[in-house]
Motif scaffolding. Sequence first.
Motif, PDB file in Angstrom:
ATOM      1  N   UNK A  53      74.067  45.702 113.524  1.00  0.00           N
ATOM      2  CA  UNK A  53      74.898  45.551 112.338  1.00  0.00           C
ATOM      3  C   UNK A  53      76.090  46.080 113.191  1.00  0.00           C
ATOM      4  N   UNK A  54      77.160  45.820 112.698  1.00  0.00           N
ATOM      5  CA  UNK A  54      78.418  46.627 112.873  1.00  0.00           C
ATOM      6  C   UNK A  54      78.775  48.907 113.157  1.00  0.00           C
ATOM      7  N   UNK A  55      77.826  48.203 111.662  1.00  0.00           N
ATOM      8  CA  UNK A  55      77.427  50.016 111.096  1.00  0.00           C
ATOM      9  C   UNK A  55      76.401  50.761 111.742  1.00  0.00           C
ATOM     10  N   UNK A 138      77.087  44.360 119.445  1.00  0.00           N
ATOM     11  CA  UNK A 138      76.787  43.588 117.942  1.00  0.00           C
ATOM     12  C   UNK A 138      76.265  42.253 117.382  1.00  0.00           C
TER      13      UNK A 138
ATOM     14  N   UNK B  74      67.960  54.979 107.726  1.00  0.00           N
ATOM     15  CA  UNK B  74      68.722  53.842 108.691  1.00  0.00           C
ATOM     16  C   UNK B  74      68.867  53.965 110.303  1.00  0.00           C
ATOM     17  N   UNK B 285      79.695  40.759 125.256  1.00  0.00           N
ATOM     18  CA  UNK B 285      79.525  40.829 124.937  1.00  0.00           C
ATOM     19  C   UNK B 285      79.090  39.950 123.678  1.00  0.00           C
ATOM     20  N   UNK B 286      78.123  40.894 122.592  1.00  0.00           N
ATOM     21  CA  UNK B 286      76.577  40.593 121.717  1.00  0.00           C
ATOM     22  C   UNK B 286      77.125  39.269 120.627  1.00  0.00           C
ATOM     23  N   UNK B 287      79.338  39.297 120.702  1.00  0.00           N
ATOM     24  CA  UNK B 287      79.758  38.633 119.157  1.00  0.00           C
ATOM     25  C   UNK B 287      80.112  37.502 119.742  1.00  0.00           C
TER      26      UNK B 287
END
Lengths: 141, 1134
Positions: A53-55, A138, B74, B285-287
Motif C-alpha cells: 500500500x501507499x503508506x 505500490x 506494521x 510501475x506497479x500501479x
Amino acid sequence: MRGNDLKQAWQRMYTMIGKEENPFRDRIVETFSEDGLGNLSFNDFVDMFSALCETSPRELKTIYAFKIYDFNRDSFICKEDLRKTLNKLTKGDLTPEEVTLVCDKSIEEADLDGDSKLSFSDFENMISKAPDFLSNFHVRI
Amino acid sequence: MSTVSESLVGSSRSLSAAKRHKSIRKNSRRIYSAYQEQGSSDDEDKQDERVDSNDPEEMFQNIQYQKEIIANIRTRPWPMRRKLKVLKQAREIVLRYEGRLTRTRGYQTAGADLLKKVSRVLYNVVVLFIPWEVRIKKIESHFGSGVASYFIFLRWLFGINIVLTIMTGAFIVLPELLAGAPFGTTRSKTIPKEHLASAQDLDTIWSLGGYLQYSVLFYGYYGRLRKIGSAGYRLPLAYFLVGMAVFAYSFIILLRKMAKNSRLSLASASDENFTFCWRVFCAWDYLIGNPEAAESKGAAIVNNIREAIVEEQEKKKDTSLAVLISLRILANILVLLSLAGSIYIIYFVVDRSQKLEQEKPELTLWEKNEVSVVVSLITMIAPSAFELVAQLEMYHPRTSLRFQLARVLVLYLGNLYSLIIALFDKVNSMSSAVPVSPGNWSDSSSFLATISQPEVDSFSTLVSDISVSEHRNSTIATIATVLVVRNSSVSSSGSVFNQTALFEKNTRSQQDPCWETYVGQEMLKLSIIDMIFTVASILLIDFIRGLVVRYLSDCCCWDLESKFPEYGEFKIAENVLHLIYNQGMIWMGAFFSPCLPAFNVLKLIGLMYLRSWAVLTCNVPHQQVFRASRSNNFYLAMLLFMLFLCMLPTIVAIVRYRPSQHCGPFSGQEKIYDIISETVANDFPLWFSKVMSYVTSPVVVLPALLLLFMLIYYLQAIARSLKFTNNQLRMQLQTERTEDKKKVFQMAAARLQAPEAAVDKKPDEQESDITSQEASIHTPSPRRNGSVTNFNSPVRRGNSIRTITQSASRADLNRGRGAGSVRSPTVTILPKHRPEHVPNRKTIRSIHPVEAAGIITAQSYGGRRGPTTRYVIVNEHDPRKKLLRSATRVPRHYLMEEPAEILELYPRNFKRYPPRTAHRQPHPHRPQPSQPHLSEEEEEEDKGKGRRRLSLGKTHRPRSLSDLHQPAHFYIGDRGESHASMAKDRHTARGRCGAQEEDEEEEDVEMDWGGLESHSQSQTSLRGADSLLVRSRRHIHSPGRHCQSPARTRHMEAYVKPKTRPKLETPLTESDSASLASSSDQQNSSTDQYIQVIHNKEHYLKSSARQGKLGKKKSKTSFDLNVTESNDLVCSNV
C-alpha cells in the motif's frame, strides 16, 4: 483458498487490483504466500496489501521488493534472477546478449562486496537512491 | 581504571541524561522496527515480566517496549499470522502491567487508543473530501505515477490559488463590494457616456470592456478613500498589502514544499547512479493496470534499457562528431531564431494594437484580441516546433527532454516578458499622455518635449518619450509619415491644430488611461484565451485524433494506431510547463486584477476535468518517462523561477510607475508604495514612524545587508565543506570496498587451510538450527553446562575483567541479577543506556540499547576502516534468564577481586592493521576515557545519522555464506582438544604475520565470524593454564539493516553457535543459553539489522605472552575507539 477456487479467485483479484498487466504478478503472489507456491491465505492477502500500500514504509517495501526479485530465494539476487526479471519486464524483447550485458552491468553497479551477486544490503543501497522506487512500488486496490 | 571509567561514565550520564533519554528512545524505536523478534522470545518476555514485575521502573520499560512493538509492527516483514500473535501478546502485556503500574496510565492508553481510532476514522473521512482524490488515483492506476504527478501538481496549484483567492476576496473584493462607494457614484466607477451604448455588447464584454472594465475585476474600480465603511477599513492599504502577501505566500508555500520534497527524496543527495539497476528494478510501475499503458510502459522500458546499452557502448566510441555538432548548432540557431521571432511578433502585435486603438474608434473582434490570440498560438505551436528541431540534435532522449523543457520555459518567459514590456510601453504612453500634455503644448518642438518630460514627470527612457510624442502626432497625421524628424516639424507647425486635437483626446483619456486596469485586462484576456486554446487543443488534437485513429484505422492502408497519427501522447513535462506558465500569468496580473486568482481557480477546475477525461479516453502515456519523484522538485523549481520572474514586473510597476490619476486605490499618490509611508505617518503613533525612519535609514539597512551577505557566505561555506566531507567519505567507502574484496579472498584462503573446522561445525549448525527453530534457549543449555564447567573454574579466578566490574555495579543497581556479569560489557560501552535499560528485561529488550551502541561504534569504525569494520562489536550484556538470577552474587564477586579490565572490542580483520599494535601499547587505559565520548557520539549520530548508517551498512555485506562459514565455527568450550588442534592449524597456516601471530590469531577467528555474517559466536579468550577467559558476547550490528530474505535467516540460524560460557558454572551456562536464544531469535527475524556475533577468542598459547597481549588488545580497541571518534564526529556533521 486452494485448488480451483484459487484460480478463479486469482483472476478476480488480478482484475480487481488492476494488476493483470504486472509482469511480476506471479512473483508477488508467491512472495507473499506462506507456502511459497502462490497459495494465499487471507492473512497473506492482507499482508500483501499492507506491504504494497501507499503508506507502508520504504524499508518494508525494499524487503519485499528484494524477495520478489529473488526468484530462487537464496537471499541473493544473482544473475539468473536478474535475467528472469529482465525477461519478465521486457517480455523477451531483448536479445540474450543484451540481457547478459544488462545483468552484468547491473551487478557491477550495485554489487558492493564483489561477490557478483546482490545481497540485500546491496539491493537496499541501490534502491534507497532510486528516485522513483517509492512512487512505483505500490498498488491500488 | 575501573573506578575512573565509572566516574567518567557517571558524569557523562548525569550531564546528558535528558538528551540521552531522547536519543535512546529514538534509537530503540529504530532498532525495534528493524530487527525481528519471535513469538517465543515474547513468551520469554512474558515469563520474565512476571518475575520482574515488581520493579515499576522496569515494568514501565517493558510496557514502553511492548508499545513500541505495537507501533512498529506494521513495518516488519513478517507474515500476518505472526504479526497478529505478537501484537496480541504485546497488547496483553501492556494491558496487564499497565493496570498494575498505575491506574492513570491505563486510562491514558485507553484514551490514546480511542484517539487513534477516531483520528483514523476522521482521516478516512477527510480523504473523501480531498478534491479529485479518486479521480487521480484512477488515473494513477491506469497510467502510472508519472501521469498522476501532473494531476497532483495541478491539484496543488489549485490549492494555492484557492488561498490566493480567499486572500484577495476577503480583504479586497468583499470590502469594496460591501463598504465601498457603489457603482456609478464616482468617476472611476462609471462607464463614460460614449461607451455606455456599447457597454453590453458581446464583443465589448468579450474584450473585458464595458461593465466588466468598471467592476471589481480590475484595479481601476477600487476607490481611493483611505477608509471605507463605518469600521474604517483601509482599503488602499489592504490592497497593497494583499498584493504583496500574494507573492509572499506563494514563495513560502513553494519553498516549504520544495524542502519537504527534497527531504523525502534521498536521490537528490547522491550522484551515484545505478543506471541499469534502476532500469531493471524500479522501472515497472506497479500501479499500471491498463493494458495499453502497460504495453507502452513495457516498450518504454525496453527502449530505456536499449538506450542504456547503447550509451554504455558509446562511451567507448564516438561517432561522426562534425556532423553532429553542426546539426546541433543548426538546431540551436533555429530555436533561437524562433524564440526571437516569437518575441518580436508579440511586441509587434502589441504595438500594432496600440496604434490601431488610436486610429480607429471601433475595433473588430480580431483586433481587440489579437494580442492574446497570438501569444496563445505561439505558446501552442512553438513547443512542437522545438520538438521537431530537437530531433535534429540526436541527443539522448533524457537530455533532449531537458533541452526541450528549458527551451519551452524560455519561450513562455519570453512571451510573458515581451508582452508585459510592450504593455508597459503602452502604459508609458498612456500615463504620460495626461500629465505631459501641458508641457508639450508649450514647447514648440517635440524634441524639447522629450527633454522636459523627464523633469515633469520622470518617465522612462528617451526612446519611449519619443514614441509618445510620435503617437500623439500620429493621431493627427497618418502613421506612415511619422518620423522623428518630421515629427518635430509637424508638431511645431501645426501646433494649434495639434492642441485642439490633443485636448479632445485628453478629455477622453481622463477616464481611460487607467493603465493598471489595462494591464489587468490584458492578463485576464490572455488567461481566458489560453484556456480556450487549451480546451480546443485537447478536443482537436487529442480527442478528434483519437477518434480518427480508432475508427478509421480499419479503412486505411496503414495502421493508424501504430504508424502516423497514433494516439496523442500525454506529455507530462510540457503540460506541467503549461501549468507553470499559466500560474505565472496569474501572478503577473494578480495585482492589477484581484479576481484573477479566482478566475484561475475556475480554470484549473475545468482543466482538471477535461484533462483527466482526455487522458482516460484518448491519450497514451509519453514514451519518455519523466521521472515523477525527481521531477516534482523540478516542477517546483521551475515554478519558483517563474514566480520570481513574474513578480518582477509587478514590483517594477509598483516602484517605478506613477499610479493613474483618476482611478484605483492609489490615485493621487506619487508612487504606489507611498501608501505605506503615508499610513505610518498618519495613523501610527509618532514613535513608530521615528523607529521606522531609523530602521529604514542606511545606518541600519547597510549593516543588515552586510550581515545577510555574511550569513549567506557562511552557510555556503558550510555547505561546501559538507559536500567535501561527503565526497571524501564516499571515496573512503570505495577504497574500503576494494579492500574488502581482498579480504574476502584472504579469508577464503584461510578457510581452505582449516578444513577440520568445517567438520566440527556441522554438528554445531544442526544444534543451532534446532535451537533457533525452537527459539527456546533452555534446551541447549544443560548439555553445555556440563562441558563448560571444566573450563569455568580456572577461568574465573585468573581474569580481571573490567566488564565484570561494571556489571557488578550494574548488578547492584539492579538488585543483583545474575545476568549482570555478562551484561556488564554492554554497559561499559554504553554508559548511557544503563538507566534506561533495566537489566531484568527480556533478552530482546536488553539488547536494544546495545544495538544502538553497536551501530554507533560500528560507524565509527566504518569511518576509518570502511566497510569491513562496520560491524560493531559490543560485548553482550546478558540476557537474563531466571536461572541466572540465582547467580547474581558472582559478578560482584568478580568485581571485588579483579580490578583489571578487559574491554574487548574487535572490529573484524584486525590483521589489516598490524602496525597499530605498537602504538597502542603505550595506552592501555584508553578504552575507558573513550567511552563517554562514544556515548556522546551515539547521540549525535542517532540524530543526524540515520541515513548514513544505512549506506554504510550496505557496503558491508557478508560474503557468500557458503564459502565462509565452514571454518568459522569452532567449538572451543566443549571440545578443547579438537579446538586446540584446529587453532594450531590455523595458526600455522596463517603464520604470515610473524610476531603478532597471537594477536592475529584472535583476530582471525574474529574475522571469520565477522565475515560469516555471523551468527552469534562467543568470543572467548581462553588462556590455557591461567585460562584467562574473557568471554564477551558481541552484538554486531550492521547499520544497514534489514534484511534478509527468510532463506537467509535460516542460514543464519544454522550458524548460531551454542557456545559454552566459561564463567561460573551454572550462571554461565544459563547466560549462554539465554544469549544463544536471543541471538537466534534475532537472527530468525529476517532483519539484518541485528547481527549478533559472539566471538570466540582462544588463546591456547603461551601464558607468558598473555598479559602483554591482553594489554595490546585493550590498547588496540581503545585506539580504535579513539580514532573512530573523530571520524564519527565528522560523520555526524554530515
